[in-house]
Design a protein around this motif. Sequence first.
Motif, PDB file in Angstrom:
ATOM      1  N   PRO A  25       0.748  -1.063  -0.111  1.00  0.00           N
ATOM      2  CA  PRO A  25       0.148  -0.018   0.039  1.00  0.00           C
ATOM      3  C   PRO A  25       0.843   1.393  -0.103  1.00  0.00           C
ATOM      4  O   PRO A  25       0.402   2.376  -0.733  1.00  0.00           O
ATOM      5  CB  PRO A  25      -0.935  -0.084   1.281  1.00  0.00           C
ATOM      6  CG  PRO A  25      -1.074  -1.690   1.404  1.00  0.00           C
ATOM      7  CD  PRO A  25       0.348  -2.143   1.005  1.00  0.00           C
ATOM      8  N   PRO A  26       1.931   1.433   0.558  1.00  0.00           N
ATOM      9  CA  PRO A  26       2.621   2.760   0.799  1.00  0.00           C
ATOM     10  C   PRO A  26       3.106   2.886  -0.540  1.00  0.00           C
ATOM     11  O   PRO A  26       3.230   4.197  -1.343  1.00  0.00           O
ATOM     12  CB  PRO A  26       3.852   2.598   2.039  1.00  0.00           C
ATOM     13  CG  PRO A  26       3.153   1.561   2.722  1.00  0.00           C
ATOM     14  CD  PRO A  26       2.466   0.790   1.904  1.00  0.00           C
ATOM     15  N   PHE A  27       3.779   1.879  -1.480  1.00  0.00           N
ATOM     16  CA  PHE A  27       4.322   2.196  -2.697  1.00  0.00           C
ATOM     17  C   PHE A  27       3.232   2.396  -3.708  1.00  0.00           C
ATOM     18  O   PHE A  27       3.415   3.376  -4.631  1.00  0.00           O
ATOM     19  CB  PHE A  27       5.140   0.822  -3.011  1.00  0.00           C
ATOM     20  CG  PHE A  27       5.609   1.079  -4.459  1.00  0.00           C
ATOM     21  CD1 PHE A  27       6.961   1.807  -4.787  1.00  0.00           C
ATOM     22  CD2 PHE A  27       5.179  -0.113  -5.463  1.00  0.00           C
ATOM     23  CE1 PHE A  27       7.384   1.767  -6.081  1.00  0.00           C
ATOM     24  CE2 PHE A  27       5.937   0.269  -6.699  1.00  0.00           C
ATOM     25  CZ  PHE A  27       6.918   1.070  -6.994  1.00  0.00           C
ATOM     26  N   ALA A 270       4.742   3.404   5.331  1.00  0.00           N
ATOM     27  CA  ALA A 270       5.032   2.129   6.009  1.00  0.00           C
ATOM     28  C   ALA A 270       4.702   1.834   7.348  1.00  0.00           C
ATOM     29  O   ALA A 270       4.373   0.877   7.665  1.00  0.00           O
ATOM     30  CB  ALA A 270       6.392   1.762   5.111  1.00  0.00           C
ATOM     31  N   MET A 271       5.406   2.694   8.004  1.00  0.00           N
ATOM     32  CA  MET A 271       5.411   2.514   9.436  1.00  0.00           C
ATOM     33  C   MET A 271       3.870   2.499   9.848  1.00  0.00           C
ATOM     34  O   MET A 271       3.311   2.026  10.975  1.00  0.00           O
ATOM     35  CB  MET A 271       6.064   3.823  10.242  1.00  0.00           C
ATOM     36  CG  MET A 271       7.779   3.701   9.944  1.00  0.00           C
ATOM     37  SD  MET A 271       8.518   4.644  11.155  1.00  0.00           S
ATOM     38  CE  MET A 271       8.343   6.372  10.480  1.00  0.00           C
ATOM     39  N   GLU A 272       3.086   3.506   9.606  1.00  0.00           N
ATOM     40  CA  GLU A 272       1.781   3.777   9.750  1.00  0.00           C
ATOM     41  C   GLU A 272       0.952   2.528   9.382  1.00  0.00           C
ATOM     42  O   GLU A 272       0.175   1.933  10.180  1.00  0.00           O
ATOM     43  CB  GLU A 272       0.990   4.665   8.979  1.00  0.00           C
ATOM     44  CG  GLU A 272       1.257   6.031   9.437  1.00  0.00           C
ATOM     45  CD  GLU A 272       0.693   7.352   8.381  1.00  0.00           C
ATOM     46  OE1 GLU A 272       0.057   6.884   7.471  1.00  0.00           O
ATOM     47  OE2 GLU A 272       1.181   8.549   8.579  1.00  0.00           O
ATOM     48  N   TRP A 273       1.404   1.730   8.383  1.00  0.00           N
ATOM     49  CA  TRP A 273       0.718   0.276   7.892  1.00  0.00           C
ATOM     50  C   TRP A 273       1.117  -0.895   8.623  1.00  0.00           C
ATOM     51  O   TRP A 273       0.338  -1.656   9.058  1.00  0.00           O
ATOM     52  CB  TRP A 273       0.703   0.253   6.346  1.00  0.00           C
ATOM     53  CG  TRP A 273       0.211  -0.978   5.631  1.00  0.00           C
ATOM     54  CD1 TRP A 273      -1.070  -1.430   5.999  1.00  0.00           C
ATOM     55  CD2 TRP A 273       0.879  -1.921   4.901  1.00  0.00           C
ATOM     56  NE1 TRP A 273      -1.201  -2.638   5.190  1.00  0.00           N
ATOM     57  CE2 TRP A 273      -0.083  -3.048   4.640  1.00  0.00           C
ATOM     58  CE3 TRP A 273       1.808  -2.161   4.596  1.00  0.00           C
ATOM     59  CZ2 TRP A 273       0.034  -4.057   3.998  1.00  0.00           C
ATOM     60  CZ3 TRP A 273       2.624  -3.288   3.790  1.00  0.00           C
ATOM     61  CH2 TRP A 273       1.485  -4.151   3.672  1.00  0.00           C
ATOM     62  N   GLU A 282      11.640  -2.568   6.051  1.00  0.00           N
ATOM     63  CA  GLU A 282      11.217  -2.875   4.742  1.00  0.00           C
ATOM     64  C   GLU A 282      11.094  -1.902   3.717  1.00  0.00           C
ATOM     65  O   GLU A 282      11.119  -1.866   2.560  1.00  0.00           O
ATOM     66  CB  GLU A 282       9.717  -3.397   4.857  1.00  0.00           C
ATOM     67  CG  GLU A 282       9.688  -4.731   5.541  1.00  0.00           C
ATOM     68  CD  GLU A 282       8.658  -5.715   5.300  1.00  0.00           C
ATOM     69  OE1 GLU A 282       7.452  -5.270   4.483  1.00  0.00           O
ATOM     70  OE2 GLU A 282       8.496  -7.025   5.646  1.00  0.00           O
ATOM     71  N   THR A 283      11.336  -0.352   4.201  1.00  0.00           N
ATOM     72  CA  THR A 283      11.497   0.468   3.344  1.00  0.00           C
ATOM     73  C   THR A 283      13.185   0.797   2.990  1.00  0.00           C
ATOM     74  O   THR A 283      13.360   1.420   1.976  1.00  0.00           O
ATOM     75  CB  THR A 283      10.930   1.993   3.908  1.00  0.00           C
ATOM     76  OG1 THR A 283       9.558   1.559   4.584  1.00  0.00           O
ATOM     77  CG2 THR A 283      10.991   3.290   3.028  1.00  0.00           C
ATOM     78  N   LYS A 303      23.228   5.957   6.316  1.00  0.00           N
ATOM     79  CA  LYS A 303      22.500   6.177   7.579  1.00  0.00           C
ATOM     80  C   LYS A 303      20.982   5.955   7.513  1.00  0.00           C
ATOM     81  O   LYS A 303      20.669   5.401   8.692  1.00  0.00           O
ATOM     82  CB  LYS A 303      22.671   7.806   7.728  1.00  0.00           C
ATOM     83  CG  LYS A 303      24.000   8.509   8.328  1.00  0.00           C
ATOM     84  CD  LYS A 303      23.746   9.990   8.504  1.00  0.00           C
ATOM     85  CE  LYS A 303      24.941  10.691   9.114  1.00  0.00           C
ATOM     86  NZ  LYS A 303      24.857  12.041   9.388  1.00  0.00           N
ATOM     87  N   LEU A 304      20.532   6.029   6.368  1.00  0.00           N
ATOM     88  CA  LEU A 304      19.010   5.690   6.386  1.00  0.00           C
ATOM     89  C   LEU A 304      18.884   4.219   6.447  1.00  0.00           C
ATOM     90  O   LEU A 304      17.798   3.866   7.031  1.00  0.00           O
ATOM     91  CB  LEU A 304      18.692   6.004   4.928  1.00  0.00           C
ATOM     92  CG  LEU A 304      18.407   7.512   4.430  1.00  0.00           C
ATOM     93  CD1 LEU A 304      18.069   7.790   2.791  1.00  0.00           C
ATOM     94  CD2 LEU A 304      17.288   8.103   5.341  1.00  0.00           C
TER      95      LEU A 304
END
Length: 330
Positions: A25-27, A270-273, A282-283, A303-304
Motif C-alpha cells: 500500500p505505501p508504494f 509504511a510505519m503507519e501500515w 522494509e523501506t 545512515k538511512l
Amino acid sequence: MVKIGNIELPDFPLLLAPMEDVSDPPFRRLCKMHGADLMYSEFISSEGLIRDAIKSRMKLDIFDYERPVGIQIFGGDEEAMALSAKIVEAVNPDLIDINFGCPVKKVVCKGAGAGVLKDVDLMIRLTKAVISSTSLPVTVKTRLGWDEDSINIDEVAERLQDVGVQALTVHARTRAQMYKGHSDWTHIQRIKNNPRITMPIFGNGDIDSPEKALEYKNRFGLDGMMIGRAAIGYPWIFDEIKHYFKTGEHLPKPGMPERIEAASNHLKWAMEWKGERLGIVETRRHYTNYFKNIHGFKEYRQKLVTTDGADDLMKVFDEIRDAFADYQLS
C-alpha cells in the motif's frame, strides 16, 4: 476508454505491476499520486490465505484512495484457488488477478505461477475455479510460454477469454528468460490482432522511459501497458509517460526535494501500515532507487539503512535536505 467488467479506465491506461515485496500500500499510494491508473497487490498464495498466514492476510489490505485496485493470487490447486477467491472478494477489491507468470523456482515447483504454462488445461481449470467463485472481474497475468520452443500465448489467450477472463497482461518473456534478455512484444501484438480476442490486452516488460513507452504504444497497438521495475524508487515515471504522450516533451526530472519527500512519505506510510519496526526495515530496500546517481549520497544512504527509530530517521531526512539544498541534478 478501456473497460474491465464495470471498471472504466482512461484510454491507454498505465498499470502498476504486482511485485513481491514492492507493491504494497505505501508504494501503491505513491504510484497512484504520480499517475498509475490501475494497481495490483503483491501476489498472494492461495494456500497462505486459507491457512490464515499473517503475511498473506496483510497483503489483502487495500484503501479507497488507490482504487481501482486488484488483488493478485496464485496457486496450483483448484479448490484452494476457489476458496481464496471467496476470501479475497470479502475485502472488496475492484478485480481479482491470477498470476500465471511468476518465474521464481519456489513458486514454479509448486505447479503455480509460470509453472502452469506447461499445462494449459490446468491453467484453464484453475481460472474457471476462480471465476465460478466470485462476482468480481477476473484478469490474468502470464508470460509468452515456458521457453522459446513452447511459446503458447496464442492458445492461452483464446482459452482464457473463452472461460470468462476479462483482461490479459502478458510479460513478453518466457519463463526460461526470467528477467533477462529482451522482451518480445510482437507475440502480444499478434494476440491483439487476433479477431477472436475482444478482451483488453496489456503489455509488460522493459518499459523504462517515456520514449520507449510511446514507441511501443504506437508500434504494437495494445490497450495499455504495465510498468514494474522502472517504477521502483521512481513513481514519477507514470506522469512522465503520460506527459510525453500528450506533448512529446519531457517533464523535468524530480529534484532532491521531490525525492526526499517521496522517500520520507514512503517510510511514514509504511510505519503507519506495518508498525514502526517493520516499516523501517522494509523501506530500506527502496532508498538506493530514490537516490540513484546522486553524487555524494553514499554517507546518507548508509545512515538511512542503519538508523533505527522514526524520529532519528526523520532527522536524517532533515540532514539530507540541508546537505543537498543547492544540489542540481545533471
